[in-house]
Design a protein around this motif. Sequence first.
Motif, short mmCIF file in Angstrom:
data_model
loop_
_atom_site.label_atom_id
_atom_site.label_comp_id
_atom_site.label_asym_id
_atom_site.label_seq_id
_atom_site.Cartn_x
_atom_site.Cartn_y
_atom_site.Cartn_z
N ILE A 93 0.74 -1.13 0.11
CA ILE A 93 0.06 0.03 0.06
C ILE A 93 0.87 1.28 -0.12
O ILE A 93 0.53 2.30 -0.55
N GLU A 94 1.67 1.36 0.81
CA GLU A 94 2.81 2.45 0.98
C GLU A 94 3.27 2.50 -0.62
O GLU A 94 3.82 3.80 -0.78
N ALA A 95 3.81 1.52 -1.03
CA ALA A 95 4.71 1.76 -2.25
C ALA A 95 3.75 2.35 -3.29
O ALA A 95 4.12 3.29 -4.09
N ARG A 96 2.55 2.12 -3.24
CA ARG A 96 1.48 2.70 -4.31
C ARG A 96 1.23 4.15 -4.01
O ARG A 96 1.26 4.85 -4.99
N ARG A 97 1.22 4.46 -2.55
CA ARG A 97 1.08 5.86 -2.05
C ARG A 97 2.17 6.58 -2.59
O ARG A 97 2.25 7.74 -2.83
N TYR A 98 3.54 5.84 -2.43
CA TYR A 98 4.60 6.75 -2.74
C TYR A 98 4.71 6.80 -4.24
O TYR A 98 5.25 8.19 -4.66
N ARG A 99 4.41 6.17 -5.13
CA ARG A 99 4.40 6.56 -6.62
C ARG A 99 3.57 7.63 -6.69
O ARG A 99 3.83 8.37 -7.80
N ILE A 100 2.37 7.84 -6.09
CA ILE A 100 1.40 8.76 -6.44
C ILE A 100 1.93 10.21 -5.77
O ILE A 100 2.15 11.18 -6.47
N TYR A 101 2.49 10.16 -4.58
CA TYR A 101 3.31 11.08 -3.99
C TYR A 101 4.32 11.75 -4.86
O TYR A 101 4.55 13.10 -4.89
N ASP A 102 4.95 11.01 -5.53
CA ASP A 102 6.33 11.25 -6.33
C ASP A 102 5.84 12.19 -7.57
O ASP A 102 6.76 12.95 -7.98
N ILE A 103 4.51 12.10 -7.82
CA ILE A 103 4.07 13.06 -9.12
C ILE A 103 3.98 14.34 -8.56
O ILE A 103 4.78 15.33 -9.19
N TRP A 104 3.41 14.71 -7.46
CA TRP A 104 3.54 15.97 -6.98
C TRP A 104 4.97 16.46 -6.62
O TRP A 104 5.16 17.66 -6.55
N ARG A 105 5.65 15.48 -5.60
CA ARG A 105 6.89 15.93 -5.18
C ARG A 105 7.94 16.39 -6.38
O ARG A 105 8.63 17.08 -6.42
N SER A 106 7.82 15.71 -7.60
CA SER A 106 8.66 15.93 -8.76
C SER A 106 8.28 17.10 -9.17
O SER A 106 9.17 18.08 -9.78
N ARG A 107 7.32 17.63 -9.38
CA ARG A 107 6.67 19.08 -9.79
C ARG A 107 7.10 20.12 -8.79
O ARG A 107 7.93 21.14 -9.32
N VAL A 108 7.03 19.88 -7.64
CA VAL A 108 7.52 20.89 -6.57
C VAL A 108 9.01 21.07 -6.69
O VAL A 108 9.66 22.08 -6.95
N ARG A 109 9.74 19.85 -6.97
CA ARG A 109 11.31 20.16 -6.95
C ARG A 109 11.64 20.82 -8.37
O ARG A 109 12.56 21.65 -8.42
N LEU A 110 10.78 20.70 -9.44
CA LEU A 110 11.07 21.11 -10.87
C LEU A 110 10.98 22.73 -10.58
O LEU A 110 11.79 23.49 -10.89
N LEU A 111 10.10 23.11 -9.83
CA LEU A 111 9.82 24.61 -9.63
C LEU A 111 10.92 25.29 -8.58
O LEU A 111 11.27 26.26 -8.76
N GLU A 112 11.11 24.40 -7.49
CA GLU A 112 12.08 24.99 -6.60
C GLU A 112 13.66 25.17 -7.30
O GLU A 112 14.44 26.09 -6.98
N GLU A 113 13.87 23.96 -8.01
CA GLU A 113 15.34 24.07 -8.70
C GLU A 113 15.47 25.13 -9.89
O GLU A 113 16.38 25.79 -9.97
N ASN A 114 14.28 25.48 -10.62
CA ASN A 114 14.43 26.17 -11.68
C ASN A 114 13.82 27.52 -11.65
O ASN A 114 13.98 28.48 -12.38
N VAL A 115 13.09 27.92 -10.44
CA VAL A 115 12.34 29.04 -10.42
C VAL A 115 13.10 29.64 -9.05
O VAL A 115 13.59 30.66 -9.09
#
Length: 235
Positions: A93-115
């Motif tokens: 269950i946690e692995a599935r939640r982690y995969r979905i969490y990683d969608i939003w985390r990757s977007r946040v990191r993209l903005l933090e790193e480049n903006v």
Amino acid sequence: MSDVPSDFDPESPEDRDIAGEAARDRSDFLSLIGHVYRGELGRATSWRTRIDRTTNWAVVLIATLLTWAFSGDARPHYILLVGMVMMTVFFWIEARRYRIYDIWRSRVRLLEENVFANALDPEGAKQPAWRELLSEDLRKPAIKTPTIEAISRRLRRIYFPLITVLVGAWIVRLTVFADTDVGIVGTAAVGALPGRIVLVAVGAYYAAIIALTVWPERRQAKGKLRSKSDTTEWK
């Protein structure tokens, strides 16, 4: 609620593509990015809380099972096997939640790193095409972490130590509290299931857990926390 302007036409290209004006106006674009960042950060925080909740369930379950299993000599050992099954369900269950969490985390990191990082210390965007990447991901959201990689990460960080504790406790329960008349193999039996089969099954299960834990990472997540040897400037 404000009235809709009389000249508003939802079918006209100008009104349908009104957000495109923000791409040509720097102040509007930065304001829009701020709202996007807060929204994505809120999603990431919400899913991070869900992941932590599953981990808390697992820790409480292990503590309860160990307390009960060693509270008396007559306690059956197979309750710890039930705990292993539950741990497997939890980390799945946690692995599935982690995969979905990683969608939003990757977007946040993209903005933090480049903006935001570039606004604090302008060195140029790390990912030149970050706007196109973010736009494509908003139009077509996709899970970026393979299932087996997510399972491996959650095992490595949380569940492998917990399962190891359960397996170790089960072995102690068999050896220390073994019936001297039937030995360890006989004590490992569960109902009509012979002890030899139970021992082989648990051994195969633990070997599979070890294999998944050491599974090589093929994707390096941006923003992954790392140790830094020299932090005197920051401190």
